[in-house]
Motif scaffolding. Structure first.
Motif, mmCIF file in Angstrom:
data_model
loop_
_atom_site.group_PDB
_atom_site.id
_atom_site.type_symbol
_atom_site.label_atom_id
_atom_site.label_comp_id
_atom_site.label_asym_id
_atom_site.label_seq_id
_atom_site.Cartn_x
_atom_site.Cartn_y
_atom_site.Cartn_z
ATOM 1 N N ASP A 234 -40.760 -44.962 120.406
ATOM 2 C CA ASP A 234 -39.548 -45.696 120.816
ATOM 3 C C ASP A 234 -39.622 -47.148 120.349
ATOM 4 N N SER A 235 -40.831 -47.733 120.421
ATOM 5 C CA SER A 235 -40.992 -49.122 119.961
ATOM 6 C C SER A 235 -40.750 -49.205 118.458
ATOM 7 N N PHE A 236 -41.226 -48.173 117.744
ATOM 8 C CA PHE A 236 -41.037 -48.142 116.291
ATOM 9 C C PHE A 236 -39.545 -48.183 115.950
ATOM 10 N N VAL A 237 -38.791 -47.286 116.567
ATOM 11 C CA VAL A 237 -37.374 -47.202 116.201
ATOM 12 C C VAL A 237 -36.599 -48.407 116.756
ATOM 13 N N GLY A 238 -37.054 -48.950 117.891
ATOM 14 C CA GLY A 238 -36.429 -50.162 118.439
ATOM 15 C C GLY A 238 -36.640 -51.346 117.506
ATOM 16 N N GLY A 239 -37.872 -51.528 117.055
ATOM 17 C CA GLY A 239 -38.177 -52.636 116.132
ATOM 18 C C GLY A 239 -37.401 -52.471 114.828
ATOM 19 N N LEU A 240 -37.330 -51.238 114.354
ATOM 20 C CA LEU A 240 -36.608 -50.934 113.110
ATOM 21 C C LEU A 240 -35.129 -51.338 113.231
ATOM 22 N N MET A 241 -34.507 -50.914 114.327
ATOM 23 C CA MET A 241 -33.077 -51.232 114.501
ATOM 24 C C MET A 241 -32.869 -52.728 114.732
ATOM 25 N N GLY A 242 -33.806 -53.350 115.459
ATOM 26 C CA GLY A 242 -33.707 -54.790 115.689
ATOM 27 C C GLY A 242 -33.748 -55.535 114.365
ATOM 28 N N TYR A 243 -34.682 -55.141 113.517
ATOM 29 C CA TYR A 243 -34.817 -55.802 112.219
ATOM 30 C C TYR A 243 -33.527 -55.640 111.404
ATOM 31 N N ILE A 251 -28.115 -51.674 104.343
ATOM 32 C CA ILE A 251 -29.163 -50.894 105.004
ATOM 33 C C ILE A 251 -30.231 -50.527 103.964
ATOM 34 N N ASP A 252 -29.786 -50.061 102.797
ATOM 35 C CA ASP A 252 -30.751 -49.644 101.772
ATOM 36 C C ASP A 252 -31.678 -50.795 101.359
ATOM 37 N N ALA A 253 -31.120 -52.004 101.337
ATOM 38 C CA ALA A 253 -31.930 -53.155 100.914
ATOM 39 C C ALA A 253 -32.975 -53.526 101.970
ATOM 40 N N ASN A 254 -32.729 -53.160 103.208
ATOM 41 C CA ASN A 254 -33.575 -53.659 104.303
ATOM 42 C C ASN A 254 -34.405 -52.611 105.038
ATOM 43 N N ILE A 255 -34.130 -51.340 104.788
ATOM 44 C CA ILE A 255 -34.701 -50.331 105.685
ATOM 45 C C ILE A 255 -36.221 -50.214 105.564
ATOM 46 N N ARG A 256 -36.776 -50.479 104.385
ATOM 47 C CA ARG A 256 -38.242 -50.398 104.261
ATOM 48 C C ARG A 256 -38.906 -51.495 105.088
ATOM 49 N N GLN A 257 -38.391 -52.724 104.947
ATOM 50 C CA GLN A 257 -38.917 -53.822 105.764
ATOM 51 C C GLN A 257 -38.736 -53.498 107.250
ATOM 52 N N ALA A 258 -37.591 -52.912 107.573
ATOM 53 C CA ALA A 258 -37.298 -52.579 108.979
ATOM 54 C C ALA A 258 -38.340 -51.603 109.518
ATOM 55 N N MET A 259 -38.707 -50.626 108.702
ATOM 56 C CA MET A 259 -39.711 -49.650 109.165
ATOM 57 C C MET A 259 -41.063 -50.315 109.379
ATOM 58 N N THR A 265 -44.479 -53.417 115.495
ATOM 59 C CA THR A 265 -44.101 -53.577 116.908
ATOM 60 C C THR A 265 -44.735 -52.451 117.729
ATOM 61 N N ALA A 266 -44.745 -51.238 117.170
ATOM 62 C CA ALA A 266 -45.347 -50.086 117.863
ATOM 63 C C ALA A 266 -46.855 -50.277 118.037
ATOM 64 N N SER A 267 -47.495 -50.980 117.102
ATOM 65 C CA SER A 267 -48.945 -51.178 117.223
ATOM 66 C C SER A 267 -49.275 -51.987 118.472
ATOM 67 N N PHE A 268 -48.438 -52.979 118.778
ATOM 68 C CA PHE A 268 -48.683 -53.765 119.995
ATOM 69 C C PHE A 268 -48.512 -52.884 121.235
ATOM 70 N N CYS A 269 -47.518 -52.004 121.180
ATOM 71 C CA CYS A 269 -47.257 -51.109 122.325
ATOM 72 C C CYS A 269 -48.512 -50.312 122.680
ATOM 73 N N CYS A 270 -49.250 -49.867 121.653
ATOM 74 C CA CYS A 270 -50.436 -49.017 121.873
ATOM 75 C C CYS A 270 -51.618 -49.783 122.477
ATOM 76 N N GLU A 271 -51.531 -51.105 122.468
ATOM 77 C CA GLU A 271 -52.679 -51.908 122.918
ATOM 78 C C GLU A 271 -52.697 -52.208 124.414
ATOM 79 N N GLY A 272 -51.742 -51.686 125.142
ATOM 80 C CA GLY A 272 -51.747 -51.880 126.590
ATOM 81 C C GLY A 272 -51.042 -50.714 127.258
ATOM 82 N N PHE A 273 -51.202 -50.589 128.548
ATOM 83 C CA PHE A 273 -50.498 -49.537 129.285
ATOM 84 C C PHE A 273 -49.006 -49.854 129.348
ATOM 85 N N GLY A 274 -48.196 -48.833 129.175
ATOM 86 C CA GLY A 274 -46.740 -49.030 129.273
ATOM 87 C C GLY A 274 -46.298 -50.153 128.361
ATOM 88 N N LEU A 275 -45.584 -51.106 128.963
ATOM 89 C CA LEU A 275 -45.060 -52.227 128.157
ATOM 90 C C LEU A 275 -45.895 -53.494 128.302
#
Ligand code: AMP
Length: 299
Positions: A234-243, A251-259, A265-275
């Motif tokens: 969820d963090s991955f897709v949230g960060g992607l859409m935020g970007y 979209i085509d010009a930006n989607i790779r950077q967005a991913m 953003t998802a990596s930070f999520c994995c470093e603690g419980f929940g949020l």
């Protein structure tokens, strides 16, 4: 530009091989909403019960998440409990208590209906469609899902997939949906169901995009220690859409950077419980890791 995020707003009880934490703030919309908030304003659509701790409403507000679309109803907040195995890749659901979700009927505040970016985070596909019905000409719509809906609501999910620009799912879900374990064949079959952009998540192995501009392999940020991966997708897709919402150009010009920004953003999520870890960082921390990741993968 702003993003509308609809999905679950939950209390999560999470057990890992080394620790246990009850009733943390969780849910697909909470993880995706907080992740997106580092980049763009978020309009949240969800439901909680009267037992929902005030400190979690405060947490949303600290992230400038608009709560006009969050219903607070008599009854209990959706509660999910899960347990991880030793390798943290396998997870077992221990309990799903729907509470106020059982009768949830998302009616959007008038002000939300023109939100340009729409993230239909994991929730019953009929509800995702109901939200999409209320939107006025959104610029870009992405839906996420989970195996449960493939099992119990496939016709609803297929109807939804036809209507979205982007569809995100993990590799085992892609295999289940397309009945093939070859990624390229799976991507092709999912495109035939409607979406122009298909992203298959592969957990700690990153993700793969298939789009009109071809394929992109997005790396995961390597972590020495994973505390709790709940909500990473969820963090991955949230960060992607935020970007995407804050980026100039197509979209085509930006989607790779967005991913890549979503992946970090998802990596930070994995470093603690929940949020807990995600809510301690700033946008600058994400940008720093993006630069490191860029160095690691350049060749
Ligand atoms: P992920 O780790 O990305 O698969 O997402 C985990 C989040 O999904 C947790 O915060 C849960 O609250 C939420 N979740 C679990 N089951 C469901 C469900 N049936 N519907 C919506 N959200 C769910």
């Amino acid at each position: 530009m702003s993003i509308l995020v609809v999905g679950s707003t939950a209390l999560d009880s999470i057990k890992t091989p080394t620790a246990e934490n009850p009733r943390l703030l969780g849910g697909s919309a909470s993880h995706a909403g907080v992740a997106a908030s580092f980049f763009a304003p978020v309009n949240l659509v969800g439901v909680v019960g009267q037992d929902f701790p005030k400190k979690y409403l405060e947490l949303y507000r600290r992230h400038q998440i608009d709560l006009q679309g969050l219903q607070i109803l008599p009854g209990k907040t959706f509660h999910w409990a899960g347990e991880y195995e030793a390798n943290m890749n396998n997870r077992r659901t221990l309990a799903t208590e729907l509470g106020v979700f059982e009768t949830f009927n998302p009616t959007l505040p008038e002000a939300y209906r023109k939100t340009p970016y729409v993230l239909l985070a994991n929730i019953a596909p009929a509800l995702q469609s109901h939200v999409l019905d209320q939107m006025m000409k959104p610029k870009f719509v992405v839906a996420d899902t989970m195996d449960l809906w493939l099992n119990i609501a496939l016709p609803d999910l297929l109807k939804l997939i036809k209507r979205v620009d982007g569809f995100v799912l993990n590799d085992s879900e892609a295999q289940q949906l397309t009945k093939t374990d070859n990624l390229l064949a799976a991507l092709k079959k999912i495109h035939q169901l409607g979406p122009k952009y298909v992203i298959i998540k592969q957990g700690s192995h990153g993700s793969i995009l298939s789009s009109p501009k071809g394929l992109f392999l997005c790396p995961a940020y390597p972590l020495a220690k994973v505390v709790d991966p709940t909500g990473a997708g969820d963090s991955f897709v949230g960060g992607l859409m935020g970007y995407l919402a804050q980026a100039k150009g197509s979209i085509d010009a930006n989607i790779r950077q967005a991913m890549v920004h979503g992946s970090v953003t998802a990596s930070f999520c994995c470093e603690g419980f929940g949020l807990t870890a995600t809510t301690k960082i700033k946008r600058a921390d994400i940008l720093k890791r993006v630069k490191e990741l860029e160095k690691i993968v350049r060749f």
